[in-house]
Scaffold this active site. Structure first.
Site, PDB file in Angstrom:
ATOM      1  N   GLY A  28      -8.825  -1.500  -8.180  1.00 22.43           N
ATOM      2  CA  GLY A  28      -9.511  -0.448  -7.424  1.00 22.43           C
ATOM      3  C   GLY A  28     -10.916  -0.821  -7.025  1.00 22.43           C
ATOM      4  O   GLY A  28     -11.294  -1.990  -7.082  1.00 22.43           O
ATOM      5  N   HIS A  34     -10.105  -7.113  -0.903  1.00 22.29           N
ATOM      6  CA  HIS A  34      -8.789  -6.503  -1.138  1.00 22.29           C
ATOM      7  C   HIS A  34      -8.093  -6.215   0.196  1.00 22.29           C
ATOM      8  O   HIS A  34      -6.888  -6.430   0.341  1.00 22.29           O
ATOM      9  CB  HIS A  34      -8.935  -5.184  -1.899  1.00 22.29           C
ATOM     10  CG  HIS A  34      -9.578  -5.306  -3.251  1.00 22.29           C
ATOM     11  ND1 HIS A  34     -10.829  -4.803  -3.524  1.00 22.29           N
ATOM     12  CD2 HIS A  34      -9.149  -5.870  -4.402  1.00 22.29           C
ATOM     13  CE1 HIS A  34     -11.131  -5.035  -4.796  1.00 22.29           C
ATOM     14  NE2 HIS A  34     -10.129  -5.690  -5.357  1.00 22.29           N
ATOM     15  N   GLN A  58      -7.630  -6.755 -20.517  1.00 28.45           N
ATOM     16  CA  GLN A  58      -8.261  -7.990 -20.034  1.00 28.45           C
ATOM     17  C   GLN A  58      -9.780  -7.951 -20.144  1.00 28.45           C
ATOM     18  O   GLN A  58     -10.458  -8.907 -19.781  1.00 28.45           O
ATOM     19  CB  GLN A  58      -7.840  -8.297 -18.601  1.00 28.45           C
ATOM     20  CG  GLN A  58      -8.427  -7.392 -17.537  1.00 28.45           C
ATOM     21  CD  GLN A  58      -7.805  -7.651 -16.178  1.00 28.45           C
ATOM     22  OE1 GLN A  58      -6.633  -7.376 -15.962  1.00 28.45           O
ATOM     23  NE2 GLN A  58      -8.578  -8.193 -15.258  1.00 28.45           N
ATOM     24  N   ASP A 147     -10.567 -15.462  -7.634  1.00 35.55           N
ATOM     25  CA  ASP A 147     -10.166 -15.602  -9.044  1.00 35.55           C
ATOM     26  C   ASP A 147      -9.153 -16.743  -9.118  1.00 35.55           C
ATOM     27  O   ASP A 147      -7.979 -16.518  -9.440  1.00 35.55           O
ATOM     28  CB  ASP A 147      -9.566 -14.281  -9.521  1.00 35.55           C
ATOM     29  CG  ASP A 147     -10.531 -13.121  -9.337  1.00 35.55           C
ATOM     30  OD1 ASP A 147     -11.420 -12.969 -10.169  1.00 35.55           O
ATOM     31  OD2 ASP A 147     -10.398 -12.385  -8.331  1.00 35.55           O
TER      32      ASP A 147
END
Ligand code: AMP
Length: 250
Positions: A28, A34, A58, A147
């Site tokens: 989110g 995104h 995580q 990432d």
């Protein structure tokens, strides 16, 4: 866009969804990074489903978890605008009915970089993504290169466990000064935000790893690592109590 809260509900809709199905998992506080993944999915698939789940397992740091930004109303608007077909929005119990008694871990690449500095982080990531891939059963799952270590581990996990989903890397989307877009950028002070633009410039420079580290420290960053692996140069550095990561191809 239809909001789905349980695995059982998705199973029902998945059965009649047009295929192929593309999936974009997120936590989110959505931004243009995104959005680029969603656009890629809608352009390559008949059905796109995103998920928003702030995965507690995580986070090795409780404060980081508690302060993780949320903006559900704006997220829903953005997803609608992008023509995302479904949002999977589960709660903790839906994902962790086992209360995290079962987990997935990896013993090599996950021990480097972020894994070395955030104990248990990749166990949490791999476990939640395995659960999400098993629930959603996408043909393709889109992940950001921001990432990169995460993408690599998930791609290799998918192969190791014979998952049917293809894992596709997507280029990092950046601010005008090069800063990799991240939900955490919202927590930077104006001074920290200005300094953060230096990270990518240093990564792309021909300076040595040690020089980059020293320059970041000099600017007031706490540096976890500046290292090279897998043909890429990686950095993780904290300013204003906000941990930022980035990587570039060498
Ligand atoms: P997050 O919500 O931070 O867990 O990220 C969800 C997905 O979006 C992950 O696959 C990230 O790698 C990807 N992502 C996050 N930031 C960016 C960015 N700046 N550019 C491209 N992808 C990103």
């Amino acid at each position: 866009m239809k909001i789905i809260k349980t695995a059982a509900d998705w199973k029902f809709f998945r059965a009649s969804a047009n295929t192929p199905v593309g999936f974009v998992p997120t936590m989110g506080a959505l931004h243009s990074g995104h959005a680029s993944l969603i656009r890629r999915s809608t352009s390559e698939n008949k059905t796109t489903i995103a998920s928003i789940f702030i995965n507690p397992t995580q986070f090795n740091n409780k404060e980081d978890f508690e302060k993780y930004p949320t903006s559900l109303d704006a997220d829903l608007d953005l997803l609608e605008k992008l023509n995302c077909d479904y949002l999977f929005l589960p709660n903790y119990n839906e994902i962790y009915s086992d209360n995290y008694r079962f987990k997935l871990s990896e013993n090599s690449k996950s021990k480097l970089l972020c894994g070395a500095h955030r104990p248990g982080h990749f166990d949490g990531v791999l476990t939640v993504v395995m659960k999400l891939l098993n629930i959603i059963e996408p043909d393709t799952c889109y992940m950001g290169e921001k990432d990169y270590q995460q993408f690599l581990l998930i791609e290799e996990m998918s192969k190791a466990f014979f998952l049917k989903s293809r894992i596709v890397p997507c280029e990092t989307v950046r601010e005008a000064d090069g800063l990799a877009m991240s939900s955490r950028n919202l927590r930077l002070t104006p001074t920290g935000r200005e300094k953060a633009g230096v990270i990518n410039k240093l990564l792309k420079s021909d300076k040595t790893l040690e020089q980059i580290k020293l320059e970041l420290v000099h600017l007031g960053f706490y540096v976890d690592y500046v290292e090279e692996h897998w043909g890429r140069r990686f950095v993780a550095a904290t300013i204003d109590n906000v941990r930022l990561i980035d990587n570039v191809k060498i």
